[in-house]
Design a protein around this motif. Structure first.
Motif, PDB file in Angstrom:
ATOM      1  N   HIS A   1      15.230   6.069 -17.621  1.00 46.93           N
ATOM      2  CA  HIS A   1      14.981   6.973 -16.486  1.00 46.93           C
ATOM      3  C   HIS A   1      13.681   7.748 -16.694  1.00 46.93           C
ATOM      4  CE1 HIS A   1      18.949   6.155 -14.870  1.00 46.93           C
ATOM      5  NE2 HIS A   1      19.433   6.296 -16.106  1.00 46.93           N
ATOM      6  N   GLU A   2      13.346   8.521 -15.643  1.00 46.86           N
ATOM      7  CA  GLU A   2      12.138   9.344 -15.717  1.00 46.86           C
ATOM      8  C   GLU A   2      12.549  10.821 -15.571  1.00 46.86           C
ATOM      9  OE1 GLU A   2       8.175   9.790 -13.137  1.00 46.86           O
ATOM     10  OE2 GLU A   2       9.006   7.768 -13.075  1.00 46.86           O
TER      11      GLU A   2
ATOM     12  N   LYS B   1      15.771   9.192 -21.186  1.00 48.57           N
ATOM     13  CA  LYS B   1      14.561   8.386 -21.442  1.00 48.57           C
ATOM     14  C   LYS B   1      14.937   7.058 -22.091  1.00 48.57           C
ATOM     15  CE  LYS B   1      10.354   9.478 -21.461  1.00 48.57           C
ATOM     16  NZ  LYS B   1       9.087   9.985 -21.255  1.00 48.57           N
TER      17      LYS B   1
ATOM     18  N   ILE C   1       8.084  17.881  -8.447  1.00 48.33           N
ATOM     19  CA  ILE C   1       9.047  17.104  -9.252  1.00 48.33           C
ATOM     20  C   ILE C   1      10.459  17.255  -8.667  1.00 48.33           C
ATOM     21  CG2 ILE C   1      10.105  16.880 -11.545  1.00 48.33           C
ATOM     22  CD1 ILE C   1       7.357  17.925 -12.657  1.00 48.33           C
TER      23      ILE C   1
ATOM     24  N   TYR D   1      17.494  14.942 -21.919  1.00 49.57           N
ATOM     25  CA  TYR D   1      16.191  14.344 -21.584  1.00 49.57           C
ATOM     26  C   TYR D   1      15.939  13.097 -22.444  1.00 49.57           C
ATOM     27  CZ  TYR D   1      11.057  13.914 -21.962  1.00 49.57           C
ATOM     28  OH  TYR D   1       9.765  13.442 -22.007  1.00 49.57           O
TER      29      TYR D   1
ATOM     30  N   GLU E   1      10.912  15.229  -5.520  1.00 50.70           N
ATOM     31  CA  GLU E   1      10.954  13.775  -5.737  1.00 50.70           C
ATOM     32  C   GLU E   1      12.177  13.339  -6.551  1.00 50.70           C
ATOM     33  OE1 GLU E   1       7.196  12.845  -7.525  1.00 50.70           O
ATOM     34  OE2 GLU E   1       6.099  13.138  -5.637  1.00 50.70           O
ATOM     35  N   ALA E   2      12.864  14.317  -7.141  1.00 56.29           N
ATOM     36  CA  ALA E   2      14.004  13.962  -8.003  1.00 56.29           C
ATOM     37  C   ALA E   2      15.126  13.334  -7.184  1.00 56.29           C
ATOM     38  CB  ALA E   2      14.511  15.200  -8.735  1.00 56.29           C
ATOM     39  N   GLU E   3      15.705  12.266  -7.773  1.00 60.77           N
ATOM     40  CA  GLU E   3      16.822  11.595  -7.085  1.00 60.77           C
ATOM     41  C   GLU E   3      18.168  12.111  -7.600  1.00 60.77           C
ATOM     42  OE1 GLU E   3      15.543   7.125  -6.976  1.00 60.77           O
ATOM     43  OE2 GLU E   3      14.390   8.214  -8.497  1.00 60.77           O
TER      44      GLU E   3
ATOM     45  N   THR F   1      12.587  15.019 -16.226  1.00 60.37           N
ATOM     46  CA  THR F   1      11.723  16.171 -16.540  1.00 60.37           C
ATOM     47  C   THR F   1      12.616  17.398 -16.677  1.00 60.37           C
ATOM     48  OG1 THR F   1      10.078  15.254 -15.034  1.00 60.37           O
ATOM     49  CG2 THR F   1       9.674  17.496 -15.842  1.00 60.37           C
TER      50      THR F   1
ATOM     51  N   LYS G   1      15.997   6.246 -12.510  1.00 54.41           N
ATOM     52  CA  LYS G   1      15.833   7.309 -11.507  1.00 54.41           C
ATOM     53  C   LYS G   1      14.906   8.414 -12.007  1.00 54.41           C
ATOM     54  CE  LYS G   1      19.715   7.363  -8.417  1.00 54.41           C
ATOM     55  NZ  LYS G   1      20.436   6.115  -8.707  1.00 54.41           N
ATOM     56  N   LYS G   2      14.306   9.101 -11.033  1.00 48.57           N
ATOM     57  CA  LYS G   2      13.596  10.352 -11.352  1.00 48.57           C
ATOM     58  C   LYS G   2      14.638  11.460 -11.392  1.00 48.57           C
ATOM     59  CE  LYS G   2       9.193   9.084  -9.443  1.00 48.57           C
ATOM     60  NZ  LYS G   2       8.157   9.238  -8.476  1.00 48.57           N
TER      61      LYS G   2
END
Ligand code: 5GP
Ligand code: MN
Length: 336
Positions: free
Chosen positions: A47-48, A43, A83, A39, A86-88, A50, A17-18
């Motif tokens: 996941h992605e 990773k 960001i 974070y 778009e985050a889930e 930020t 997921k983002k």
């Protein structure tokens, strides 16, 4: 963490997921250590993530692994908003009210549809999160992240990088293991981190022996400005904007100075008032020894909060008027 919540989080993290990870405004060692620790874990799990901080983090935390990937909302607003939209999934760490991210970011966060997960150790959590791991008995959010990862069954993948981030918040929020929230478990967690190869001495030094000469001069001025009110077992100090400017201050320079106010015998309560003309506020830090609850005090008098022995607040009045108000409150405050 309740078993059904762990299952719920596992499901949310079951596919890549983002993910946005957010600390409070004016992030400290615990806020940055916990967000970057999480974070690196996310990773490793594919996941992605930020990390988006509301405003800039202090220089003394810039050595944290991957701090160069952090987006600063109030500086990179457009990128950060993209960001966020778009985050889930959104993690909020080391705070429990969206207002702690500041007006701008709070408004942006309130518009989001993605689920929130809160991991935090402050009192009186808000109700914006689908899963809230809120426990005031922990000395740091970093220690909670360790238990969170372990609770998800991934204790084994905590590596030196994650451990270095988490060690940072455990050290800074515990005053190097001296505050009462430091438990046997805290030490056992840290023992595990050392076994995983973190350089605890080097990290401690990066955090505390890394000041500029100007920061030492700011400390000297704060100590010169310190007043003692023996009748109230209280001390306080001030730093005006003019004084800070004269020393060419940078973010983080005032971190930790408030603690010096408690180093005297028979002083149970201390406060530091820092003028911030940009924001039009006096930022206040409170610290206490023993049972005097500065979280309660900060909530009651200075629109703040925090923990029993460490809290913060603010005032929109002048520095002088704020001090007058502070002194006036002492007459009807029981400090023991
Ligand atoms: P500091 O004095 O180091 O800024 O903050 C001490 C503790 O109080 C930290 O845990 C911090 O998160 C919390 N804190 C600081 N300022 C505020 C505030 O304005 N509101 C609330 N609720 N907590 C604060
Ligand atoms: Mn914290």
């Amino acid at each position: 963490m309740k078993p059904q919540d762990i299952e719920g989080v596992k499901q949310l993290l079951a596919s890549p997921k983002k993910i946005a990870i957010i600390p409070h405004r004016n992030p400290d060692g615990d806020a940055m250590g916990s967000t970057l620790g999480l974070y690196h874990y996310l990773k490793l799990k594919g996941h992605e993530p930020t990390v988006i901080t509301p405003n800039e983090f202090p220089d003394f935390l810039a050595w944290l692994p991957s701090s160069n990937t952090v987006k600063v909302f109030e500086k990179d607003t457009e990128t950060s908003n993209k960001i966020l939209s778009e985050a889930e999934l959104i993690f909020t760490l080391d705070f429990n009210m969206l207002s702690r991210t500041g007006d701008q970011m709070e408004a942006a966060l309130k518009k989001l549809q993605a689920p929130f997960i809160m991991i935090d150790h402050h009192q009186k959590p808000g109700d914006y999160a689908v899963y809230a791991f809120s426990d005031t008995s922990y000395g740091s959010t970093c220690e909670m992240i360790y238990h969170f990862i372990k609770g998800l069954g991934d204790g084994d993948i905590i590596d030196k990088t994650i451990a270095s981030c988490l060690y940072t918040g455990i050290v800074t929020d515990s005053g190097s293991f001296r505050y009462p929230s430091t438990t046997g478990t805290t030490h056992r967690v840290v023992a595990e981190f050392i076994d995983k190869g973190i350089d605890n001495t080097a990290i401690h030094s990066l955090l505390f022996d890394n000041h500029s000469h100007n920061r030492v001069l700011i400390l000297a001025r704060a100590l010169q400005n310190m007043k003692v009110l023996p009748a109230y077992k209280t001390s306080y100090t001030t730093l005006s904007q003019e004084e800070l400017n004269s020393f060419g201050h940078t973010k983080g320079d005032t971190e930790g100075i408030v603690n010096y106010g408690l180093c005297m015998k028979d002083i149970e309560f201390t406060a530091m008032f820092t003028e911030n003309k940009d924001e039009g506020i006096i930022k206040i830090s409170f610290r206490s020894k023993g049972d005097f609850d500065v979280n309660q005090y900060a909530r009651e008098h200075f629109s703040g909060g925090g923990h029993i022995n460490a809290a913060g607040g603010k005032s929109t009045e002048s520095l002088e008027a704020t001090i007058q108000k502070f002194i006036a409150t002492l007459a009807h405050t029981k400090i023991d």
